[in-house]
Design a protein around this motif. Structure first.
Motif, mmCIF file in Angstrom:
data_model
loop_
_atom_site.group_PDB
_atom_site.id
_atom_site.type_symbol
_atom_site.label_atom_id
_atom_site.label_comp_id
_atom_site.label_asym_id
_atom_site.label_seq_id
_atom_site.Cartn_x
_atom_site.Cartn_y
_atom_site.Cartn_z
ATOM 1 N N TYR A 21 19.934 13.294 11.468
ATOM 2 C CA TYR A 21 19.778 13.021 10.612
ATOM 3 C C TYR A 21 19.465 14.051 9.536
ATOM 4 C CZ TYR A 21 16.651 12.351 6.220
ATOM 5 O OH TYR A 21 16.195 12.259 5.164
ATOM 6 N N PHE A 22 18.677 15.005 10.269
ATOM 7 C CA PHE A 22 18.902 16.413 8.966
ATOM 8 C C PHE A 22 20.096 17.007 8.801
ATOM 9 C CE2 PHE A 22 18.316 21.055 8.967
ATOM 10 C CZ PHE A 22 17.282 21.162 8.646
ATOM 11 N N LEU A 23 20.990 17.018 10.421
ATOM 12 C CA LEU A 23 22.742 17.768 9.641
ATOM 13 C C LEU A 23 23.490 16.573 8.873
ATOM 14 C CD1 LEU A 23 22.430 18.248 13.844
ATOM 15 C CD2 LEU A 23 22.535 20.836 11.338
ATOM 16 N N PHE A 24 23.084 15.846 8.802
ATOM 17 C CA PHE A 24 24.817 15.237 8.649
ATOM 18 C C PHE A 24 24.116 13.519 6.966
ATOM 19 C CE2 PHE A 24 25.587 15.696 12.748
ATOM 20 C CZ PHE A 24 26.743 16.421 12.454
ATOM 21 N N LEU A 25 23.192 13.842 6.793
ATOM 22 C CA LEU A 25 22.352 12.322 6.149
ATOM 23 C C LEU A 25 21.168 12.807 5.602
ATOM 24 C CD1 LEU A 25 21.910 9.321 8.844
ATOM 25 C CD2 LEU A 25 23.946 9.951 7.156
ATOM 26 N N SER A 26 20.582 13.703 5.473
ATOM 27 C CA SER A 26 19.354 14.270 4.616
ATOM 28 C C SER A 26 19.530 14.983 3.073
ATOM 29 C CB SER A 26 18.625 15.466 5.687
ATOM 30 O OG SER A 26 19.075 17.064 5.522
ATOM 31 N N ARG A 27 21.311 15.388 2.653
ATOM 32 C CA ARG A 27 21.613 16.126 1.872
ATOM 33 C C ARG A 27 22.457 15.192 1.076
ATOM 34 N NH1 ARG A 27 21.554 19.679 6.121
ATOM 35 N NH2 ARG A 27 20.722 21.552 5.552
ATOM 36 N N LEU A 28 22.619 13.910 1.539
ATOM 37 C CA LEU A 28 23.519 12.784 1.181
ATOM 38 C C LEU A 28 22.199 12.226 -0.178
ATOM 39 C CD1 LEU A 28 25.356 11.027 3.444
ATOM 40 C CD2 LEU A 28 26.084 13.120 2.449
ATOM 41 N N THR A 29 22.956 11.623 -0.660
ATOM 42 C CA THR A 29 21.688 10.273 -1.588
ATOM 43 C C THR A 29 22.144 8.853 -1.493
ATOM 44 O OG1 THR A 29 23.974 10.393 -3.369
ATOM 45 C CG2 THR A 29 22.199 12.756 -3.661
ATOM 46 N N PHE A 30 21.971 8.743 -0.274
ATOM 47 C CA PHE A 30 21.857 7.226 -0.094
ATOM 48 C C PHE A 30 20.796 6.840 1.208
ATOM 49 C CE2 PHE A 30 26.748 9.147 0.842
ATOM 50 C CZ PHE A 30 27.615 7.680 -0.076
ATOM 51 N N PHE A 31 19.889 6.314 -0.545
ATOM 52 C CA PHE A 31 18.741 6.854 -0.300
ATOM 53 C C PHE A 31 18.085 5.451 0.565
ATOM 54 C CE2 PHE A 31 18.575 9.436 -4.253
ATOM 55 C CZ PHE A 31 18.267 10.255 -3.228
ATOM 56 N N THR A 32 18.278 4.325 0.119
ATOM 57 C CA THR A 32 18.472 3.854 0.875
ATOM 58 C C THR A 32 19.468 3.572 2.331
ATOM 59 O OG1 THR A 32 18.568 2.263 -1.076
ATOM 60 C CG2 THR A 32 19.018 0.677 1.338
ATOM 61 N N THR A 33 20.138 3.879 2.722
ATOM 62 C CA THR A 33 20.509 4.072 3.906
ATOM 63 C C THR A 33 19.275 5.339 4.897
ATOM 64 O OG1 THR A 33 22.420 3.136 3.280
ATOM 65 C CG2 THR A 33 22.704 4.455 5.397
ATOM 66 N N ASN A 34 19.570 6.017 4.337
ATOM 67 C CA ASN A 34 18.766 7.148 4.917
ATOM 68 C C ASN A 34 17.235 5.992 5.099
ATOM 69 O OD1 ASN A 34 20.583 8.863 4.929
ATOM 70 N ND2 ASN A 34 19.927 10.396 3.315
ATOM 71 N N ARG A 35 16.349 5.533 4.688
ATOM 72 C CA ARG A 35 16.121 4.516 4.886
ATOM 73 C C ARG A 35 15.424 3.905 5.892
ATOM 74 N NH1 ARG A 35 12.752 -0.445 1.436
ATOM 75 N NH2 ARG A 35 10.802 -0.248 2.371
ATOM 76 N N TRP A 36 16.678 3.355 5.955
ATOM 77 C CA TRP A 36 16.941 2.154 7.252
ATOM 78 C C TRP A 36 17.256 3.009 8.167
ATOM 79 C CZ3 TRP A 36 14.236 -1.748 6.770
ATOM 80 C CH2 TRP A 36 13.912 -1.940 5.440
ATOM 81 N N TYR A 37 17.827 4.007 7.987
ATOM 82 C CA TYR A 37 17.855 4.525 9.718
ATOM 83 C C TYR A 37 16.934 5.625 10.237
ATOM 84 C CZ TYR A 37 19.882 8.591 12.144
ATOM 85 O OH TYR A 37 19.646 9.148 13.647
ATOM 86 N N LEU A 38 15.801 6.027 8.984
ATOM 87 C CA LEU A 38 14.696 6.447 9.863
ATOM 88 C C LEU A 38 14.024 5.937 9.867
ATOM 89 C CD1 LEU A 38 14.112 9.243 6.433
ATOM 90 C CD2 LEU A 38 14.801 9.793 9.532
ATOM 91 N N LEU A 39 14.347 4.030 9.734
ATOM 92 C CA LEU A 39 13.630 3.212 10.036
ATOM 93 C C LEU A 39 13.086 3.064 11.617
ATOM 94 C CD1 LEU A 39 11.692 1.578 7.342
ATOM 95 C CD2 LEU A 39 10.536 3.269 8.818
ATOM 96 N N ALA A 40 14.751 3.101 11.349
ATOM 97 C CA ALA A 40 15.248 1.944 13.247
ATOM 98 C C ALA A 40 15.223 3.427 13.738
ATOM 99 C CB ALA A 40 16.722 1.955 12.668
ATOM 100 N N THR A 41 15.830 4.326 13.524
ATOM 101 C CA THR A 41 15.647 5.137 14.988
ATOM 102 C C THR A 41 14.033 5.496 15.306
ATOM 103 O OG1 THR A 41 15.604 6.517 13.289
ATOM 104 C CG2 THR A 41 17.833 5.872 13.786
ATOM 105 N N VAL A 42 13.245 5.206 14.704
ATOM 106 C CA VAL A 42 12.028 4.971 14.960
ATOM 107 C C VAL A 42 11.828 4.055 16.397
ATOM 108 C CG1 VAL A 42 9.656 4.417 14.243
ATOM 109 C CG2 VAL A 42 11.027 6.772 12.851
#
Length: 212
Positions: A21-42
């Motif tokens: 996430y930190f290397l590839f997603l954190s700088r992107l502005t796909f906030f909804t995608t990033n939200r579900w990625y963080l929750l799902a991976t937990v």
């Protein structure tokens, strides 16, 4: 499964997921995608270590292997058992038990702290001036209250705020409530209690807040 091994595996998976996430997603502005990625991976970090690939006992090679083990065990020659006097040694330190006690003690303490925090929250909202917008409760005050929201409550400090600023704050917090961001915080908080020793879970919590 050994508790310590399981927790270390969960930690390893959460570290791998967060680094991605930190290397590839954190700088992107796909906030909804990033939200579900963080929750799902937990959640996946807890689930993956308990997954098992089981072999059916009906498969012929499993039965053959079991037969070979049985034959090899029964075919061993008898050996004479000689009684030997073993020296008395000191009782070994059971590090596994110590780690388990330390882990559960800390996890229970953090769980109690969360429960007390929720009870104080319920006590705090009593006696406050409450306005309603649909199912959302707005608690207003001038002292010891910070602008924010939790569940279906909006906390509003009206001190030195103009009517336009109050409207903007309410609209902002209404969006947090509509998107269910409190559920994200609760999920990550529970993960922090279970993985209190894992530094990556705190990075997860910070990233969830930043994404909000």
């Amino acid at each position: 499964m050994n508790t310590i091994i399981y927790l270390l595996q969960v930690t390893a998976w959460s570290a791998a997921f967060y680094l991605f996430y930190f290397l590839f997603l954190s700088r992107l502005t796909f906030f909804t995608t990033n939200r579900w990625y963080l929750l799902a991976t937990v959640l996946l970090s807890f689930l993956i270590p308990v997954l098992r690939i089981t072999l059916s006992e009906q498969q012929p090679y499993v039965a053959a292997v079991q037969h070979m083990i049985y034959v090899s065990q029964t075919a061993q020659p008898e050996t004479q058992i000689v009684a030997q006097q073993t020296p008395v040694t000191a009782e070994p330190v059971h590090w596994d038990a110590i780690f388990k006690i330390a882990y559960f003690t800390m996890a229970i303490a953090l769980g109690i702290h969360l429960l007390v925090t929720l009870l104080l929250f319920l006590k705090r909202i009593k006696g406050k001036r409450i306005a309603k917008i649909g199912k959302v409760n707005i608690l207003s005050g001038q002292q010891k209250i910070a602008n924010g929201s939790f569940l279906n409550y909006i906390f509003l400090n009206e001190d030195e705020l103009s009517p336009d600023e109050i409207t903007q704050i309410i609209a902002h917090e209404m969006l947090h409530i509509k998107l269910g961001h409190s559920a994200d915080r609760i999920l990550v908080k529970i993960a922090q209690i279970l993985l209190w020793f894992n530094p990556f879970i705190y990075l997860y919590a910070r990233s969830v807040e930043e994404n909000h």
